[in-house]
Motif scaffolding. Sequence first.
Motif, mmCIF file in Angstrom:
data_model
loop_
_atom_site.group_PDB
_atom_site.id
_atom_site.type_symbol
_atom_site.label_atom_id
_atom_site.label_comp_id
_atom_site.label_asym_id
_atom_site.label_seq_id
_atom_site.Cartn_x
_atom_site.Cartn_y
_atom_site.Cartn_z
ATOM 1 N N LEU A 71 0.830 -1.202 0.000
ATOM 2 C CA LEU A 71 0.000 0.000 0.000
ATOM 3 C C LEU A 71 0.865 1.254 0.000
ATOM 4 O O LEU A 71 0.607 2.207 -0.753
ATOM 5 C CB LEU A 71 -0.948 0.006 1.197
ATOM 6 N N LEU A 72 1.916 1.269 0.814
ATOM 7 C CA LEU A 72 2.790 2.443 0.850
ATOM 8 C C LEU A 72 3.534 2.620 -0.469
ATOM 9 O O LEU A 72 3.721 3.748 -0.936
ATOM 10 C CB LEU A 72 3.774 2.350 2.016
ATOM 11 N N LEU A 73 3.947 1.514 -1.085
ATOM 12 C CA LEU A 73 4.573 1.613 -2.406
ATOM 13 C C LEU A 73 3.592 2.176 -3.430
ATOM 14 O O LEU A 73 3.940 3.037 -4.242
ATOM 15 C CB LEU A 73 5.078 0.238 -2.869
ATOM 16 N N THR A 74 2.351 1.705 -3.379
ATOM 17 C CA THR A 74 1.341 2.176 -4.327
ATOM 18 C C THR A 74 1.029 3.653 -4.106
ATOM 19 O O THR A 74 0.944 4.432 -5.068
ATOM 20 C CB THR A 74 0.052 1.331 -4.201
ATOM 21 N N ILE A 75 0.879 4.057 -2.851
ATOM 22 C CA ILE A 75 0.611 5.468 -2.548
ATOM 23 C C ILE A 75 1.796 6.332 -2.997
ATOM 24 O O ILE A 75 1.623 7.373 -3.642
ATOM 25 C CB ILE A 75 0.333 5.669 -1.048
ATOM 26 N N GLY A 76 2.998 5.892 -2.665
ATOM 27 C CA GLY A 76 4.189 6.655 -3.048
ATOM 28 C C GLY A 76 4.330 6.796 -4.549
ATOM 29 O O GLY A 76 4.573 7.894 -5.063
ATOM 30 N N CYS A 77 4.152 5.692 -5.276
ATOM 31 C CA CYS A 77 4.252 5.748 -6.748
ATOM 32 C C CYS A 77 3.145 6.604 -7.349
ATOM 33 O O CYS A 77 3.366 7.313 -8.334
ATOM 34 C CB CYS A 77 4.212 4.336 -7.335
ATOM 35 N N GLY A 118 8.081 13.604 -1.686
ATOM 36 C CA GLY A 118 7.262 13.016 -0.627
ATOM 37 C C GLY A 118 6.824 11.602 -0.982
ATOM 38 O O GLY A 118 6.907 10.685 -0.151
ATOM 39 N N GLY A 119 6.368 11.418 -2.222
ATOM 40 C CA GLY A 119 5.963 10.079 -2.660
ATOM 41 C C GLY A 119 7.113 9.097 -2.650
ATOM 42 O O GLY A 119 6.976 7.948 -2.208
ATOM 43 N N TYR A 120 8.273 9.544 -3.105
ATOM 44 C CA TYR A 120 9.445 8.673 -3.114
ATOM 45 C C TYR A 120 9.843 8.281 -1.694
ATOM 46 O O TYR A 120 10.143 7.116 -1.419
ATOM 47 C CB TYR A 120 10.619 9.377 -3.815
ATOM 48 N N GLN A 121 9.828 9.246 -0.784
ATOM 49 C CA GLN A 121 10.246 8.967 0.595
ATOM 50 C C GLN A 121 9.221 8.128 1.356
ATOM 51 O O GLN A 121 9.568 7.468 2.335
ATOM 52 C CB GLN A 121 10.518 10.271 1.339
ATOM 53 N N ILE A 122 7.977 8.140 0.913
ATOM 54 C CA ILE A 122 6.966 7.269 1.531
ATOM 55 C C ILE A 122 7.047 5.859 0.968
ATOM 56 O O ILE A 122 6.867 4.878 1.681
ATOM 57 C CB ILE A 122 5.553 7.855 1.317
ATOM 58 N N GLY A 123 7.336 5.749 -0.331
ATOM 59 C CA GLY A 123 7.313 4.459 -0.999
ATOM 60 C C GLY A 123 8.683 3.897 -1.307
ATOM 61 O O GLY A 123 9.306 3.222 -0.483
ATOM 62 N N PHE A 124 9.178 4.182 -2.516
ATOM 63 C CA PHE A 124 10.412 3.573 -2.997
ATOM 64 C C PHE A 124 11.597 3.774 -2.064
ATOM 65 O O PHE A 124 12.400 2.860 -1.878
ATOM 66 C CB PHE A 124 10.789 4.138 -4.367
ATOM 67 N N GLY A 125 11.740 4.967 -1.485
ATOM 68 C CA GLY A 125 12.918 5.260 -0.664
ATOM 69 C C GLY A 125 13.153 4.240 0.435
ATOM 70 O O GLY A 125 14.122 3.481 0.396
ATOM 71 N N PRO A 126 12.260 4.161 1.426
ATOM 72 C CA PRO A 126 12.495 3.211 2.517
ATOM 73 C C PRO A 126 11.979 1.791 2.240
ATOM 74 O O PRO A 126 12.593 0.819 2.670
ATOM 75 C CB PRO A 126 11.730 3.829 3.689
#
Length: 197
Positions: A71-77, A118-126
């Motif tokens: 879900l976090l990956l989807t939201i971030g992307c 923000g999206g990158y740091q919520i999803g792909f980053g961590p």
Amino acid sequence: KDPSVRPALRAGLGLVVLQQITGQPSVLSYATPILANVPGLQASASVLLALFKVLATTVSVLLVETKGRKLLLTIGCSMMLAALCVMVVAFHEDDDSTTSNSSNNSRFVLLGMFAYIGGYQIGFGPITWLMISEVFPQDVRCKAVAVAVQANFALKALVQFLVPLLQDTFGIDKTFGIFGILTAYSIWFVRHSVPET
């Protein structure tokens, strides 16, 4: 060689590849100079950007166990895709606009960059690094993580090298459009190829 490892390898390496080819190195390289041109932020642009990244990553850390990795990956992307669409339009109009519209376009670019980061740091980053530490079976985990890290650095260098060529050939708006297409594919990839760990 073990077929049972292939789905984990596809998910882990896929996330590492998509993390880089969706434009993160180039967007970040634009963010600090653009922030530095905003009145009143010249001296604190880097600090402001770092604080925003920490805040967005903290949101991810607080939600990852309750909301899940996918879900976090989807939201971030999804945030990254929306941001890239905004930047494509803003950069395209900036190329065609008069100076009166330039400040409005700069605001949209700034908004797009913050949304992207923000999206990158919520999803792909961590989440990418969390996933590659969880998704591989124990007997191949060390080697698989090593391959993922090497792929990450190689792709980061490749993207940094290719972006100026893409900009010179297609323009910055179309370059961000390419990143947008790859980000849209990332959403599909997360849904179909990434397990919830």
